[in-house]
Write an enzyme that holds these catalytic residues in place. Structure first.
Site, PDB file in Angstrom:
ATOM      1  CB  THR A 100      -0.895   0.045   1.252  1.00 12.28           C
ATOM      2  OG1 THR A 100      -0.039   0.157   2.393  1.00 12.28           O
ATOM      3  CG2 THR A 100      -1.735  -1.205   1.379  1.00 12.28           C
ATOM      4  CD  GLU A 151      -5.191  -2.576   1.877  1.00 12.72           C
ATOM      5  OE1 GLU A 151      -5.511  -1.961   0.837  1.00 12.72           O
ATOM      6  OE2 GLU A 151      -4.720  -2.006   2.881  1.00 12.72           O
ATOM      7  CE  LYS A 192     -14.739  10.782  13.965  1.00 14.26           C
ATOM      8  NZ  LYS A 192     -13.361  10.408  13.752  1.00 14.26           N
ATOM      9  CD1 TRP A 238     -18.944  11.645  12.879  1.00 10.93           C
ATOM     10  CD2 TRP A 238     -19.019   9.859  11.539  1.00 10.93           C
ATOM     11  NE1 TRP A 238     -18.468  10.576  13.586  1.00 10.93           N
ATOM     12  CE2 TRP A 238     -18.504   9.456  12.792  1.00 10.93           C
ATOM     13  CE3 TRP A 238     -19.152   8.890  10.541  1.00 10.93           C
ATOM     14  CZ2 TRP A 238     -18.131   8.143  13.069  1.00 10.93           C
ATOM     15  CZ3 TRP A 238     -18.780   7.591  10.817  1.00 10.93           C
ATOM     16  CH2 TRP A 238     -18.268   7.226  12.067  1.00 10.93           C
TER      17      TRP A 238
HETATM   18  P1  ADP Z   1      -3.434   3.871  -0.179  1.00 14.53           P
HETATM   19  O1  ADP Z   1      -4.254   3.131   0.845  1.00 14.53           O
HETATM   20  O2  ADP Z   1      -2.024   3.836   0.121  1.00 14.53           O
HETATM   21  O3  ADP Z   1      -3.973   5.234  -0.512  1.00 14.53           O
HETATM   22  P2  ADP Z   1      -4.854   2.510  -2.265  1.00 14.53           P
HETATM   23  O4  ADP Z   1      -4.715   2.930  -3.657  1.00 14.53           O
HETATM   24  O5  ADP Z   1      -4.982   1.079  -1.974  1.00 14.53           O
HETATM   25  O6  ADP Z   1      -3.604   3.073  -1.533  1.00 14.53           O
HETATM   26  O7  ADP Z   1      -6.082   3.294  -1.656  1.00 14.53           O
HETATM   27  C1  ADP Z   1      -7.345   2.749  -1.478  1.00 14.53           C
HETATM   28  C2  ADP Z   1      -8.237   3.826  -0.969  1.00 14.53           C
HETATM   29  O8  ADP Z   1      -8.411   4.833  -1.954  1.00 14.53           O
HETATM   30  C3  ADP Z   1      -9.641   3.386  -0.635  1.00 14.53           C
HETATM   31  O9  ADP Z   1      -9.690   2.795   0.637  1.00 14.53           O
HETATM   32  C4  ADP Z   1     -10.395   4.695  -0.704  1.00 14.53           C
HETATM   33  O10 ADP Z   1     -10.244   5.459   0.478  1.00 14.53           O
HETATM   34  C5  ADP Z   1      -9.693   5.434  -1.801  1.00 14.53           C
HETATM   35  N1  ADP Z   1     -10.439   5.290  -3.055  1.00 14.53           N
HETATM   36  C6  ADP Z   1     -10.190   4.478  -4.085  1.00 14.53           C
HETATM   37  N2  ADP Z   1     -11.079   4.645  -5.074  1.00 14.53           N
HETATM   38  C7  ADP Z   1     -11.942   5.594  -4.667  1.00 14.53           C
HETATM   39  C8  ADP Z   1     -13.105   6.220  -5.226  1.00 14.53           C
HETATM   40  N3  ADP Z   1     -13.563   5.918  -6.429  1.00 14.53           N
HETATM   41  N4  ADP Z   1     -13.732   7.152  -4.476  1.00 14.53           N
HETATM   42  C9  ADP Z   1     -13.294   7.484  -3.252  1.00 14.53           C
HETATM   43  N5  ADP Z   1     -12.212   6.948  -2.672  1.00 14.53           N
HETATM   44  C10 ADP Z   1     -11.538   6.012  -3.366  1.00 14.53           C
END
Ligand code: ADP
Length: 536
Positions: free
Chosen positions: A177, A324, A433, A438
């Site tokens: 990640t 993940e 918050k 929220w």
């Molecule tokens: P990192 O966790 O390091 O940022 P990732 O690319 O795995 O790397 O990130 C996944 C996260 O990105 C998701 O848990 C979410 O918060 C965000 N995310 C991915 N796609 C979207 C989307 N279409 N809209 C909003 N958030 C998104």
């Protein structure tokens, strides 16, 4: 009673076998650094991937040894994507936008034995070599002394190499990640996860990719497997176009036009840049072949999705995923009953994160247990499914990300509506918050980005004596445009309760971004959150 069906291993060699047998003449195209195009066929690609696999075995690599890459999107990277799993080892894509100290940490943690690196990225290798465990360094391009030229390695390999029919539960690919929310963590995908992810991604209603498509992944192959495009496209025999290091809007639009690209995918910041350029020069490119521009990685503002469609006839598909999850989680295409809905409702649905992909199950949990699917109650999204990590590689510090009954806690705060459409409200760390309620920073950002003078907006929580936290909007205006804080507040006011509106708007030249192009909210909080404000 057991079914009487073959135990067929769902593995990466099976994906390649199919492509080689059925689509040998289909093309793989790469934009080279000098902007010319390299082209070859699936047949040539398969032969080279097998050469690489056998050469890696000759180097003594077997049984899940990690082979790292530091590469842009190009055909050699595709060969490594397949050649390494074919050899029974694990390909580990390193994100070249990370800080060298993070990269060194990741390479060491993963115990990467071989590095395959673009010659243009050798300075990055130099910056980490002292702390990295590589035994062999293979260079694509001109190789300095002490390293192995990629083409020489391939020349030593056997194009007739027969991969073992490995267990589908063995590891094939590894990604860390990017650490947007803490120390990078390793995810280890099995052959089976990749095979099923490819199958489900390709189907209609998900990303809908077939042999007829020409697919250009803007999303880097060093980020979440380029959303699985290299595997999905190879499975179905789509033409693949790799953009190389040129990711500016003009180069991408040129490549879309020249190669008659039908499907592409990338993060919102890429599409924002492209939309701005298309708005300035609407008639310059012929994009009539384009069927779908997939956007994910962070929330795609509705104004952007609408802008592409209304002003340029381009269909944006919003998708959500995570490293993940290999990474596909959900896709926001309209279901049939929504095609009759009023236009406004349709846009609202296309801006959501959408329905979960097949074999991904969802639920959301609030303080009082699982929340109803009412489109209003927020909770943390939990998922389970065939390509979702069951734990992190050699790191149990976050074992609490999995529930006792085996679901993965995404860290995303969502609502789910009665149709099962997910709408991400925030990352749990970013939600604001205020006075016990929220506020979704994503909803505020999207609304502010709907203003015609705004290029980008990020909303963060700042500490507040009375309300605990209050929203603050950081805004980048479009070139030559003006807008005041009051104008922006008034513009979004109809969509929110008064107490949800940002008290402050800060205008900046640029919003800092992470290595994968997301707003770096931690940096914004450091910059602005020190100054405590009190709202009335
Ligand atoms: P990192 O966790 O390091 O940022 P990732 O690319 O795995 O790397 O990130 C996944 C996260 O990105 C998701 O848990 C979410 O918060 C965000 N995310 C991915 N796609 C979207 C989307 N279409 N809209 C909003 N958030 C998104």
């Amino acid at each position: 009673m057991k079914g009487l069906i073959m135990d067929y291993e769902l593995n990466v060699p099976a994906i390649l076998r199919r492509a080689e047998q059925l689509f040998p003449r289909k093309e793989i195209v790469t934009r080279l650094p000098d902007k010319s195009f390299h082209r070859y066929t699936y047949e040539e690609f398969a032969g080279r991937a097998k050469r690489l696999a056998s050469a890696l075995r000759n180097l003594g690599l077997a049984d899940g040894a990690r082979v790292a890459t530091l590469c842009w999107n190009h055909y050699q990277h595709l060969e490594v994507y397949f050649g390494v799993p074919l050899s029974g080892n694990v390909v580990h894509t390193l994100n070249l936008r990370l800080h060298p100290s993070d990269l060194a940490y990741i390479a060491k943690h993963a115990d990467d034995r071989v590095l395959v690196v673009d010659d243009s990225l050798l300075p990055l290798y130099q910056a980490i070599r002292e702390h990295a465990p590589f035994e062999h360094v293979v260079v694509i391009g001109s190789a300095p002394d002490g390293t192995i030229p990629y083409e020489e390695l391939l020349a030593d390999g056997d194009p007739g190499f027969e991969p073992a029919d490995m267990d589908e539960r063995d590891a094939a690919v590894m990604c860390y990640t990017s650490g947007t929310t803490g120390q990078p963590k390793g995810v280890l995908y099995s052959h089976r996860a990749i095979a099923l992810h490819s199958l489900a991604s390709a189907q209609a209603g998900t990303l809908s990719i077939s042999e007829r498509d020409v697919v250009l992944p803007v999303v880097p192959m060093f980020h979440a497997n380029a959303w699985g495009f290299p595997f999905t496209c190879t499975l179905v025999g789509a033409t693949q176009v790799f953009p190389g290091p040129q990711l500016d809007p003009e180069s991408l639009l040129d490549a879309f036009e020249q190669e008659r690209v039908t499907i592409t995918g990338g993060v919102p910041t890429i599409w924002m840049g492209i939309l701005q350029l298309l708005d300035k020069q609407p008639d310059r490119w012929d994009l009539s072949a384009m069927r779908g521009m997939i956007v994910g990685g962070s929330a795609a503002p509705r104004a952007m999705i609408e802008g592409f469609q209304r002003r340029h006839g381009l269909h944006v598909i919003h998708a959500w995923g995570m490293t993940e999850m290999a990474p596909l989680g959900s896709v926001a295409e309209l279901v049939s009953e929504l095609e009759q809905a009023p236009e406004d409702e349709q846009w609202a649905y296309r801006a959501k994160q959408g329905l979960p992909a097949p074999f991904v199950e969802i639920r959301a949990r609030g303080d009082d247990g699982l929340v109803p699917w009412d489109g209003a109650t927020m909770g943390e999204l939990e998922v389970r499914g065939v390509w979702i990590a069951s734990r992190y590689y050699e790191d149990d510090s976050q074992a609490d990300r999995w529930t006792e009954d085996g679901w993965f806690k995404t860290g995303d705060i969502v609502t789910i509506d009665e149709r099962g459409f997910i709408e991400i409200q925030d990352r749990s760390k970013d939600v604001i918050k205020s006075g016990g309620e929220w506020v979704s920073s994503v909803a505020l950002e999207n609304a502010v980005m709907g203003h015609p003078a705004v290029a980008e907006a990020a909303v963060i929580a700042v500490p507040d004596e009375k309300w605990q936290e209050r929203p603050l909007a950081v805004v980048v205006l479009r070139e030559g445009e003006t807008a005041t804080a009051d104008e922006l507040r008034e513009f979004i006011a109809p969509q929110f309760a008064r107490w949800q509106l940002p008290d402050r708007f800060e205008f900046v030249d640029e919003i800092p971004k992470t290595a994968v192009g997301k707003f770096r909210k931690t940096a914004l909080r450091e910059q602005f959150a020190g100054e405590t404000v009190t709202a009335s």
